[in-house]
Design a protein around this motif. Sequence first.
Motif, mmCIF file in Angstrom:
data_model
loop_
_atom_site.group_PDB
_atom_site.id
_atom_site.type_symbol
_atom_site.label_atom_id
_atom_site.label_comp_id
_atom_site.label_asym_id
_atom_site.label_seq_id
_atom_site.Cartn_x
_atom_site.Cartn_y
_atom_site.Cartn_z
ATOM 1 N N ILE A 162 41.678 41.205 41.569
ATOM 2 C CA ILE A 162 40.447 40.585 41.062
ATOM 3 C C ILE A 162 40.514 40.440 39.544
ATOM 4 O O ILE A 162 40.108 39.408 38.987
ATOM 5 C CB ILE A 162 39.204 41.383 41.506
ATOM 6 N N LEU A 163 41.046 41.447 38.863
ATOM 7 C CA LEU A 163 41.204 41.380 37.410
ATOM 8 C C LEU A 163 42.127 40.228 37.016
ATOM 9 O O LEU A 163 41.825 39.456 36.099
ATOM 10 C CB LEU A 163 41.732 42.709 36.879
ATOM 11 N N LEU A 164 43.253 40.094 37.711
ATOM 12 C CA LEU A 164 44.200 39.020 37.421
ATOM 13 C C LEU A 164 43.576 37.644 37.645
ATOM 14 O O LEU A 164 43.694 36.747 36.807
ATOM 15 C CB LEU A 164 45.455 39.176 38.283
ATOM 16 N N ILE A 165 42.892 37.471 38.771
ATOM 17 C CA ILE A 165 42.234 36.192 39.064
ATOM 18 C C ILE A 165 41.168 35.892 38.009
ATOM 19 O O ILE A 165 41.040 34.751 37.539
ATOM 20 C CB ILE A 165 41.626 36.207 40.477
ATOM 21 N N SER A 166 40.412 36.904 37.591
ATOM 22 C CA SER A 166 39.363 36.722 36.581
ATOM 23 C C SER A 166 39.948 36.322 35.232
ATOM 24 O O SER A 166 39.419 35.418 34.573
ATOM 25 C CB SER A 166 38.550 38.009 36.422
#
Length: 193
Positions: free
Chosen positions: A41-45
Amino acid sequence: MENSSDVTSIVLTAYYGMEKLKHTYFCIFLIIYIIIITENILLISVIGVEKTLHEPMYFFIGNLAANGLYGSTVLLPALLSNLLSTKYEVSLACCQTQIYGLFTYAIIEFTILAVMSYDRYAAICHPLHYHTIMSLSKVYKLIVFTWVYPLIAFLFFFFLTLQLQFCQQAIDKLYCTNYSLVKLSCSKRESGG
């Protein structure tokens, strides 16, 4: 052939060998699942928010992260649930859903990697035409392709498994696999002449 079956649930017998340490395994897999969810989720964000990362390769990396969320969510919640259970039994429908999810996760992963290699090929072999070759509309089409093709392609293959009748219900694994489920089949097989 009807999709009727005497078996309505599948027993995952590999859990019986883990009973002494199942709480330890639960904690380990829960931590792994939380890390996978958080990092993806951090990477996608970051890719979504940071405008300098709005390049084809980063969109593909974001899709790898989304597929990581998909694959881990197909496998780990069921595994965690079974570790807390005293019966290591899942419904036939859940088993079939897990098989579909795991196989499509793997096919999507390979398809994204193939599209990423095409992107790198275009960047290395045609650097002056790269932005023409990998236009934003083409990138979107490739992303849709990496998700839709595997979901449909495996569905045609998996449809054959859904037609089987099952007489046995024990799989010696922690999760359902297509081959293990097909081995439980008692459907009549036509022999070729």
